[in-house]
Design a protein around this motif. Structure first.
Motif, PDB file in Angstrom:
ATOM      1  N   ARG A 101       0.826  -1.215   0.000  1.00  0.00           N
ATOM      2  CA  ARG A 101       0.000   0.000   0.000  1.00  0.00           C
ATOM      3  C   ARG A 101       0.856   1.259   0.000  1.00  0.00           C
ATOM      4  N   THR A 102       2.013   1.185   0.635  1.00  0.00           N
ATOM      5  CA  THR A 102       2.841   2.392   0.796  1.00  0.00           C
ATOM      6  C   THR A 102       4.259   2.245   0.281  1.00  0.00           C
ATOM      7  N   LYS A 103       4.608   1.043  -0.198  1.00  0.00           N
ATOM      8  CA  LYS A 103       5.994   0.810  -0.613  1.00  0.00           C
ATOM      9  C   LYS A 103       6.063  -0.009  -1.898  1.00  0.00           C
ATOM     10  N   LEU A 104       7.126   0.225  -2.624  1.00  0.00           N
ATOM     11  CA  LEU A 104       7.503  -0.656  -3.723  1.00  0.00           C
ATOM     12  C   LEU A 104       8.461  -1.670  -3.124  1.00  0.00           C
ATOM     13  N   VAL A 105       8.201  -2.947  -3.334  1.00  0.00           N
ATOM     14  CA  VAL A 105       9.056  -4.001  -2.797  1.00  0.00           C
ATOM     15  C   VAL A 105       9.754  -4.665  -3.976  1.00  0.00           C
ATOM     16  N   VAL A 106      11.071  -4.829  -3.859  1.00  0.00           N
ATOM     17  CA  VAL A 106      11.851  -5.450  -4.930  1.00  0.00           C
ATOM     18  C   VAL A 106      12.797  -6.505  -4.358  1.00  0.00           C
ATOM     19  N   ILE A 107      13.184  -7.414  -5.229  1.00  0.00           N
ATOM     20  CA  ILE A 107      14.231  -8.383  -4.908  1.00  0.00           C
ATOM     21  C   ILE A 107      15.440  -7.987  -5.728  1.00  0.00           C
ATOM     22  N   GLU A 108      16.556  -7.840  -5.035  1.00  0.00           N
ATOM     23  CA  GLU A 108      17.792  -7.512  -5.736  1.00  0.00           C
ATOM     24  C   GLU A 108      18.950  -8.179  -5.018  1.00  0.00           C
ATOM     25  N   ALA A 109      19.770  -8.865  -5.756  1.00  0.00           N
ATOM     26  CA  ALA A 109      20.958  -9.535  -5.224  1.00  0.00           C
ATOM     27  C   ALA A 109      20.599 -10.469  -4.066  1.00  0.00           C
ATOM     28  N   GLY A 110      19.470 -11.163  -4.197  1.00  0.00           N
ATOM     29  CA  GLY A 110      19.079 -12.141  -3.185  1.00  0.00           C
ATOM     30  C   GLY A 110      18.541 -11.556  -1.895  1.00  0.00           C
ATOM     31  N   LYS A 111      18.216 -10.264  -1.901  1.00  0.00           N
ATOM     32  CA  LYS A 111      17.656  -9.609  -0.720  1.00  0.00           C
ATOM     33  C   LYS A 111      16.378  -8.873  -1.102  1.00  0.00           C
ATOM     34  N   ALA A 135      18.640  -4.940 -12.443  1.00  0.00           N
ATOM     35  CA  ALA A 135      18.419  -6.336 -12.051  1.00  0.00           C
ATOM     36  C   ALA A 135      17.321  -6.483 -11.000  1.00  0.00           C
ATOM     37  N   ALA A 136      16.803  -5.371 -10.483  1.00  0.00           N
ATOM     38  CA  ALA A 136      15.773  -5.423  -9.435  1.00  0.00           C
ATOM     39  C   ALA A 136      14.488  -6.035 -10.001  1.00  0.00           C
ATOM     40  N   ARG A 137      13.933  -6.973  -9.244  1.00  0.00           N
ATOM     41  CA  ARG A 137      12.677  -7.637  -9.629  1.00  0.00           C
ATOM     42  C   ARG A 137      11.556  -7.080  -8.752  1.00  0.00           C
ATOM     43  N   VAL A 138      10.577  -6.450  -9.365  1.00  0.00           N
ATOM     44  CA  VAL A 138       9.467  -5.843  -8.632  1.00  0.00           C
ATOM     45  C   VAL A 138       8.543  -6.944  -8.115  1.00  0.00           C
ATOM     46  N   VAL A 139       8.217  -6.862  -6.823  1.00  0.00           N
ATOM     47  CA  VAL A 139       7.383  -7.870  -6.171  1.00  0.00           C
ATOM     48  C   VAL A 139       5.903  -7.495  -6.226  1.00  0.00           C
ATOM     49  N   ASN A 140       5.598  -6.212  -6.112  1.00  0.00           N
ATOM     50  CA  ASN A 140       4.207  -5.752  -6.147  1.00  0.00           C
ATOM     51  C   ASN A 140       3.534  -6.293  -7.414  1.00  0.00           C
ATOM     52  N   ASP A 141       2.378  -6.880  -7.275  1.00  0.00           N
ATOM     53  CA  ASP A 141       1.561  -7.378  -8.394  1.00  0.00           C
ATOM     54  C   ASP A 141       2.214  -8.510  -9.180  1.00  0.00           C
ATOM     55  N   ASP A 142       3.134  -9.260  -8.580  1.00  0.00           N
ATOM     56  CA  ASP A 142       3.755 -10.422  -9.230  1.00  0.00           C
ATOM     57  C   ASP A 142       3.763 -11.562  -8.212  1.00  0.00           C
ATOM     58  N   GLU A 143       2.840 -12.503  -8.360  1.00  0.00           N
ATOM     59  CA  GLU A 143       2.685 -13.586  -7.381  1.00  0.00           C
ATOM     60  C   GLU A 143       3.939 -14.449  -7.260  1.00  0.00           C
ATOM     61  N   ALA A 144       4.599 -14.733  -8.378  1.00  0.00           N
ATOM     62  CA  ALA A 144       5.819 -15.547  -8.322  1.00  0.00           C
ATOM     63  C   ALA A 144       6.918 -14.803  -7.565  1.00  0.00           C
ATOM     64  N   ALA A 145       7.038 -13.505  -7.812  1.00  0.00           N
ATOM     65  CA  ALA A 145       8.035 -12.697  -7.100  1.00  0.00           C
ATOM     66  C   ALA A 145       7.679 -12.592  -5.616  1.00  0.00           C
ATOM     67  N   LEU A 146       6.383 -12.517  -5.307  1.00  0.00           N
ATOM     68  CA  LEU A 146       5.939 -12.470  -3.914  1.00  0.00           C
ATOM     69  C   LEU A 146       6.366 -13.735  -3.179  1.00  0.00           C
ATOM     70  N   GLU A 147       6.157 -14.898  -3.785  1.00  0.00           N
ATOM     71  CA  GLU A 147       6.567 -16.166  -3.168  1.00  0.00           C
ATOM     72  C   GLU A 147       8.080 -16.210  -2.965  1.00  0.00           C
ATOM     73  N   ALA A 148       8.826 -15.732  -3.961  1.00  0.00           N
ATOM     74  CA  ALA A 148      10.288 -15.701  -3.843  1.00  0.00           C
ATOM     75  C   ALA A 148      10.721 -14.759  -2.723  1.00  0.00           C
ATOM     76  N   ALA A 149      10.078 -13.592  -2.618  1.00  0.00           N
ATOM     77  CA  ALA A 149      10.424 -12.624  -1.575  1.00  0.00           C
ATOM     78  C   ALA A 149      10.152 -13.197  -0.190  1.00  0.00           C
ATOM     79  N   ILE A 150       9.037 -13.880  -0.043  1.00  0.00           N
ATOM     80  CA  ILE A 150       8.696 -14.469   1.256  1.00  0.00           C
ATOM     81  C   ILE A 150       9.720 -15.530   1.634  1.00  0.00           C
TER      82      ILE A 150
END
Length: 163
Positions: A101-111, A135-150
């Protein structure tokens, strides 16, 4: 064997030493157990409501999941450990979705990193971040990225705090 939790209710106000919760445990698409813990430090309770026994599930988990290590002690993976892992995953998913709701969440370099939106659109902040860090992977609105981030967040928490 596919194990999932449904109708999970965590009652944080009653959690003293362990999580106070109730849930249904489903195994291979069938309701198998009613699970609960009163939050006073005792083991989880599993009341069978289907054809699957806790012993059969524990045997399958012991063969198909990595054991839990606490110091020098090695414990077989059981239904109680599986339910705890599923609860953690569900709670982390809710927490991360609230952050969207208030942040962009990304995965970058395994973090996992977050950037405040501050009234800007997710697309605008994502574009700015990806210009600086392609190389940043956006997590917002991407279910596969959400699972990876978790998965990354849980692994980092276990590394920092132990199992």
């Amino acid at each position: 064997m596919h194990i999932e939790l449904r109708k999970l209710k965590i009652i944080a106000a009653l959690s003293e030493e362990t999580a106070c919760y109730t849930a249904e445990v489903w195994v291979d698409g069938q309701r198998a157990f009613l699970a609960s813990n009163h939050g006073h430090g005792a083991a989880d309770m599993f009341h069978p409501v289907g054809q699957v026994s806790e012993a059969n599930v524990d045997a399958w988990l012991a063969d198909n999941r990595a054991p839990t290590r606490i110091g020098d002690t090695v414990l077989k993976h059981t239904l109680e450990f599986e339910v705890a892992a599923l609860m953690t995953r569900i709670e982390e998913t809710k927490r991360l979705r609230r952050a969207f709701r208030t942040k962009l969440v990304v995965i970058e370099a395994g973090k996992v990193w977050s950037y405040p939106l501050k009234g800007r659109s997710v697309a605008a902040v994502a574009s700015a971040v990806q210009r600086q860090k392609p190389a940043a992977r956006v997590v917002n609105d991407d279910e596969a990225a959400l699972e990876a981030a978790i998965t990354i967040m849980i692994a980092a928490d276990e590394l920092n705090n132990g199992p």
